[in-house]
Design an enzyme around this catalytic site. Sequence first.
Site, PDB file in Angstrom:
ATOM      1  N   HIS A   8       4.198  -8.396   5.747  1.00  0.00           N
ATOM      2  CA  HIS A   8       3.153  -7.386   5.546  1.00  0.00           C
ATOM      3  C   HIS A   8       2.273  -7.324   6.789  1.00  0.00           C
ATOM      4  CE1 HIS A   8      -0.421  -5.402   4.006  1.00  0.00           C
ATOM      5  NE2 HIS A   8       0.357  -4.915   3.066  1.00  0.00           N
ATOM      6  N   SER A  17      -2.101   3.789   1.270  1.00  0.00           N
ATOM      7  CA  SER A  17      -2.941   4.730   0.525  1.00  0.00           C
ATOM      8  C   SER A  17      -2.154   5.614  -0.451  1.00  0.00           C
ATOM      9  CB  SER A  17      -3.791   5.576   1.485  1.00  0.00           C
ATOM     10  OG  SER A  17      -4.665   4.737   2.228  1.00  0.00           O
ATOM     11  N   GLU A  30       5.241   0.904   6.064  1.00  0.00           N
ATOM     12  CA  GLU A  30       3.803   1.010   5.849  1.00  0.00           C
ATOM     13  C   GLU A  30       3.106   1.226   7.186  1.00  0.00           C
ATOM     14  OE1 GLU A  30       2.557  -1.099   1.957  1.00  0.00           O
ATOM     15  OE2 GLU A  30       2.630  -2.606   3.521  1.00  0.00           O
ATOM     16  N   ASN A  78       1.025  -4.561  -4.892  1.00  0.00           N
ATOM     17  CA  ASN A  78       0.645  -5.670  -4.015  1.00  0.00           C
ATOM     18  C   ASN A  78      -0.840  -5.908  -4.226  1.00  0.00           C
ATOM     19  OD1 ASN A  78       0.045  -7.431  -1.974  1.00  0.00           O
ATOM     20  ND2 ASN A  78       0.324  -5.943  -0.304  1.00  0.00           N
ATOM     21  N   LYS A 102      -2.662  -8.267  -3.252  1.00  0.00           N
ATOM     22  CA  LYS A 102      -3.342  -8.998  -2.169  1.00  0.00           C
ATOM     23  C   LYS A 102      -4.180 -10.127  -2.772  1.00  0.00           C
ATOM     24  CE  LYS A 102      -2.993  -4.785   0.455  1.00  0.00           C
ATOM     25  NZ  LYS A 102      -3.489  -3.904   1.495  1.00  0.00           N
TER      26      LYS A 102
HETATM   27  P1  PGA Z   1      -3.054   0.390   0.137  1.00  0.00           P
HETATM   28  O1  PGA Z   1      -2.235  -0.909   0.597  1.00  0.00           O
HETATM   29  O2  PGA Z   1      -2.247   1.044  -0.975  1.00  0.00           O
HETATM   30  O3  PGA Z   1      -4.371  -0.144  -0.362  1.00  0.00           O
HETATM   31  O4  PGA Z   1      -3.178   1.280   1.317  1.00  0.00           O
HETATM   32  C1  PGA Z   1      -0.830  -0.875   0.721  1.00  0.00           C
HETATM   33  C2  PGA Z   1      -0.321  -2.208   1.177  1.00  0.00           C
HETATM   34  O5  PGA Z   1      -1.004  -2.879   1.973  1.00  0.00           O
HETATM   35  O6  PGA Z   1       0.781  -2.635   0.794  1.00  0.00           O
END
Ligand code: PGA
Length: 254
Positions: free
Chosen positions: A98, A216, A170, A12, A14
Site C-alpha cells: 500500500h 476516494s 491506487e 481497508n 487502516k
Molecule cells: P480512500 O483510501 O478510499 O480513503 O481514498 C483508499 C486506500 O488507501 O486504499
Amino acid sequence: MNPDRRPLIAANWKMHKTLAEAISFVESIQRETGPCSDREVLIGPPFTALKAIRDNLKQQGYSLGAQNCHWEEKGAYTGEISPLMLKDLGCAYVIVGHSERRQLFGETDETVRLKTAAVIKAGMAPVVCVGEVLGEREGGKTFEVVGRQVEGALGGLSAEQMDGVVIAYEPVWAIGTGRTATPGQAQEVHAYIRARISSLFNKAVEKNVRILYGGSVKPSNIDALMAEPDIDGALVGGASLEVGSFKSLVQFNV
Ligand code: PGA
C-alpha cells in the site's frame, strides 16, 4: 467490469476501529447486505480485530484480509506478523505494498516482491497495490511507474502462482483526498496493467487477474468506475468505515 471476473469490494480500515466497533460493523453490514453471490466482499481490519471478525463473518461472499505482513514465516522480527499467522487466523487475502507502507514505512519494490511471494506461499492471495504520486502523473510518468511496480512485485512468479492474485491500482494523489481518478483515467491504467500482465505471463492470466481501483471511491462514483471493462472492484479506505456508505459500495450497480 467483466462478468468473467467476480467483482471484489475490499475494505481497508487502516488504523481504525476498536474490537467492539469492528464486531458491530461486521454484524451490521452482513445483516444489511445479506448473502453476496455475484460479488465478493473483503474486510481488512487492523491485526487486532482479525480473530474477532473471523468469528463473526458468516455471510456467503465475505472474506477476511490483513493489511500487511512480514515475508518470513517466523524468526527474530520484533513487532512483525508472518503470513502463516495470518493464514492461521483465517485470512484469505493480504494487502501488500500500500502506498502508505511505501511512503511512511520504507517499503520498496523489493520488499513488496518478497511479501507477495510469501503470501502466495502461505496459501493466501496478495492484493498488490501500485500507483503513481501526483508529480509522476503530472510529469507523464504514470505508466512507467506503475509498470515498474507491477513487474517489481510479480516479476519472478510463475503463471500458476498468479492464480488468485489481485492488483489494486491506487493513484496516490487520489487516496484520502476526495479527488478520484475519472473512470477514463482509471480504465486507461487498468488496461495498461492488464497488458503488462499478459507480457509477463500469458493471455489466461491477463484475462483472469482482478484489478481493483482505489482512491476516494464512494457511493457517488462507484457505479461509473465499475462500468469500465478492466475495473474489477474497489479498494476502499474512508468510505469503508461507515456501514451505510460501505453497504452502498457493496451494492453497486452496473
Ligand atoms: P480512500 O483510501 O478510499 O480513503 O481514498 C483508499 C486506500 O488507501 O486504499
